[in-house]
Design a protein around this motif. Structure first.
Motif, PDB file in Angstrom:
ATOM      1  N   LEU A  81       0.668  -0.969   0.257  1.00 50.84           N
ATOM      2  CA  LEU A  81       0.137   0.180   0.031  1.00 50.84           C
ATOM      3  C   LEU A  81       1.139   1.047  -0.267  1.00 50.84           C
ATOM      4  O   LEU A  81       0.757   2.488  -0.572  1.00 50.84           O
ATOM      5  N   SER A  84       5.421   3.705  -3.965  1.00 53.14           N
ATOM      6  CA  SER A  84       4.297   4.194  -4.737  1.00 53.14           C
ATOM      7  C   SER A  84       5.143   3.901  -6.269  1.00 53.14           C
ATOM      8  O   SER A  84       4.014   4.088  -7.247  1.00 53.14           O
ATOM      9  N   THR A  87       2.172   0.236  -8.982  1.00 51.67           N
ATOM     10  CA  THR A  87       1.302   0.611  -8.713  1.00 51.67           C
ATOM     11  C   THR A  87       0.105  -0.536  -9.692  1.00 51.67           C
ATOM     12  O   THR A  87      -1.411  -0.305  -9.637  1.00 51.67           O
ATOM     13  N   LYS A  97      -4.472  -3.075 -10.760  1.00 53.13           N
ATOM     14  CA  LYS A  97      -4.327  -1.708 -10.051  1.00 53.13           C
ATOM     15  C   LYS A  97      -3.884  -2.616  -8.793  1.00 53.13           C
ATOM     16  O   LYS A  97      -4.862  -3.876  -8.528  1.00 53.13           O
ATOM     17  N   GLU A  99      -5.089  -1.678  -5.969  1.00 53.07           N
ATOM     18  CA  GLU A  99      -6.264  -0.920  -5.161  1.00 53.07           C
ATOM     19  C   GLU A  99      -7.630  -2.120  -5.930  1.00 53.07           C
ATOM     20  O   GLU A  99      -8.062  -2.227  -4.949  1.00 53.07           O
ATOM     21  N   LEU A 141      -0.919   8.229   1.313  1.00 52.40           N
ATOM     22  CA  LEU A 141      -1.236   7.350  -0.083  1.00 52.40           C
ATOM     23  C   LEU A 141      -1.734   5.975   0.600  1.00 52.40           C
ATOM     24  O   LEU A 141      -2.700   5.907  -0.644  1.00 52.40           O
ATOM     25  N   ASN A 144      -5.324   6.443   1.029  1.00 49.24           N
ATOM     26  CA  ASN A 144      -5.891   6.786   0.563  1.00 49.24           C
ATOM     27  C   ASN A 144      -6.327   5.305  -0.322  1.00 49.24           C
ATOM     28  O   ASN A 144      -6.819   5.204  -0.737  1.00 49.24           O
ATOM     29  N   ARG A 145      -5.161   4.528  -0.868  1.00 51.22           N
ATOM     30  CA  ARG A 145      -5.233   3.504  -1.283  1.00 51.22           C
ATOM     31  C   ARG A 145      -6.472   2.794  -0.705  1.00 51.22           C
ATOM     32  O   ARG A 145      -7.699   1.733  -1.033  1.00 51.22           O
ATOM     33  N   SER A 148      -9.695   4.189  -1.537  1.00 55.22           N
ATOM     34  CA  SER A 148     -10.308   3.553  -2.389  1.00 55.22           C
ATOM     35  C   SER A 148     -10.988   2.368  -3.001  1.00 55.22           C
ATOM     36  O   SER A 148     -11.709   1.949  -3.543  1.00 55.22           O
ATOM     37  N   ALA A 149     -10.119   0.992  -2.125  1.00 51.78           N
ATOM     38  CA  ALA A 149     -10.230  -0.475  -2.832  1.00 51.78           C
ATOM     39  C   ALA A 149     -11.637  -0.201  -1.879  1.00 51.78           C
ATOM     40  O   ALA A 149     -12.623  -1.220  -2.167  1.00 51.78           O
TER      41      ALA A 149
END
Length: 432
Positions: A81, A84, A87, A97, A99, A141, A144-145, A148-149
């Motif tokens: 996670l 960076s 991806t 991806k 996510e 990051l 946020n991931r 989003s998931a």
């Protein structure tokens, strides 16, 4: 009353709780597993089949073994996670991806929970470690991931809560008196070790805002997976060419496996990455120039990579590690794919491997006490949870500092999920 889930997405294992009316309960989300209310955080994509079906949890393990690892097995996805550079990845000619992969796991948990209670659930309190990364940008990051998931998995209302605070709520929920106690919570997961010091009581448990009760939080990116890696490196990697050195074709220098290869060999979830062209060329050259036992070790490494049995190997390592929680000596036993490992491992050896990491954990505990302006004598209860809390060296660290009588332990894999459900219940009461 509206229902909500508490979801603990762990590096190694995940769990789900339901908050319904005034009750919180854990849900069985892996009926095929010996531990039905805990789901292994793994995916297995079948090599055959048009839909590229992915199996989850214990089923993934069974299919992986049954098919000889012909597909793609993914474990410790949570560790990527904050990365960076990661991806997307290609799995059997289809790109995913990060996510999407995590959403697949979260969606499976959501659907299994909904099937159990025969009702749809859109609200979730999702756990997160104190630190995904010590780099604030990478930490954000990762958060946020994860959110989003969860959204991709079908959750509409998502709240985050720190995992050690959830563990503290789990402990607090079982207090039988309204007496306030200062509790230090240690949550030892597969990827991180997190700490919280908070004021706990039955009365405090009714509050929505606990910020005044939380005296300190801290964490470190050290967990059970790293302990497994230490055992792999010290006791098993020699079977796979760790010490092999050969003369170059010109005879003017000696070389062995690259430092990158050796680094990935220590971590189960990175072994599939050794299939790169450059790495395989290095391995083939070593095998060509090696002889006797050294050649056999490089062939073992080739088989490990191509036959993808790293999971089974690390299961054997983890089993030995767990046995050391109750005995002074054990053996790492692995007999498959042409391998025959029967390597002795003592508790003293293991403690030597992880001593430096445990010192780092102790430093984080000291920092948490300092942040709370407290001494060890001020802590009333030390509540330990997570699989690595049973490692003798870790347990003895807390016993020596706080006293054996203060140590309490709970369900290794489910206390965080239960605490997330408790927090979900508190939120719903305030928003009703």
């Amino acid at each position: 009353m509206k229902k909500s889930f508490g979801l603990d997405f762990g590096t190694s294992n995940s769990a789900l709780s339901l908050s319904d009316d005034d009750n919180v309960r854990l849900l069985d989300i892996d009926v095929h597993s010996p531990i039905k209310n805990s789901l292994k955080s793994v995916l297995y994509f079948m090599k055959e089949g048009i839909d590229r079906k992915a199996y989850v949890g214990y089923e993934a393990v069974k299919e992986y073994i049954a098919t000889g690892g012909e597909g793609r097995y993914l474990q410790s996805i949570k560790t990527f996670l904050p990365d960076s550079s990661f991806t997307r990845t290609e799995i059997l000619n289809k790109t995913y991806k990060l996510e999407e992969l995590i959403a697949y796991l979260l969606r499976s948990m959501k659907e299994r929970g909904e099937q159990t209670i025969q009702s749809s659930v859109e609200d979730v309190v999702l756990g997160r470690p104190v630190l995904f990364s010590e780099d604030p940008r990478k930490d954000k990051l990762a958060e946020n991931r994860l959110v989003s998931a969860a959204r991709s998995a079908g959750f509409k209302n998502i709240t985050l809560q720190l995992e050690p605070i959830a563990a503290a709520l789990s402990f607090e929920n079982n207090l039988k008196t309204s007496d306030e106690k200062l509790v230090l919570v240690g949550d030892f997961g597969g990827g991180t070790s997190d700490f919280t010091i908070m004021k706990s009581s039955r009365e405090n448990a009714k509050k929505q805002d606990r910020s005044s009760d939380i005296l300190a939080v801290g964490g470190i990116y050290i967990g059970g997976d790293l302990f497994d890696s230490d055992i792999m490196w010290e006791k098993v990697c020699n079977y796979y060419g760790k010490t092999v050195k050969v003369n170059s074709l010109m005879g003017n220098f000696r070389f062995g496996l690259s430092t990158i290869t050796l680094s990935k060999l220590k971590r189960w979830h990175q072994i599939p990455h050794l299939r790169s062209l450059k790495t395989m060329q290095n391995i083939k050259e070593l095998k060509y120039l090696a002889s006797g036992e050294d050649k056999t070790r490089i062939e073992n490494l080739e088989n490990l990579i191509h036959k993808n049995y790293g999971y089974l190997l690390f299961q054997a390592i983890e089993k030995a590690k767990c046995e050391l929680s109750e005995s002074m000596e054990t053996k790492i036993r692995f007999n498959d794919y042409g391998m025959s490992i029967n390597e002795g491992l003592s508790q003293k050896e293991f403690e030597g491997f992880i001593e430096e990491k445990v010192r780092q954990i102790e430093t984080k505990v000291e920092e948490a006490l300092k942040d709370a302006n407290l001494g060890s004598q001020d802590i009333d209860v030390v509540f330990l949870t997570g699989g690595s809390s049973y490692v003798p060296l870790i347990k003895s660290l807390f016993e020596a500092r706080f006293g054996e009588q203060k140590i309490k332990q709970s369900e290794a894999f489910t206390s965080v999920a239960y605490g997330l459900g408790v927090y979900s219940s508190i939120l719903r009461k305030f928003h009703a």
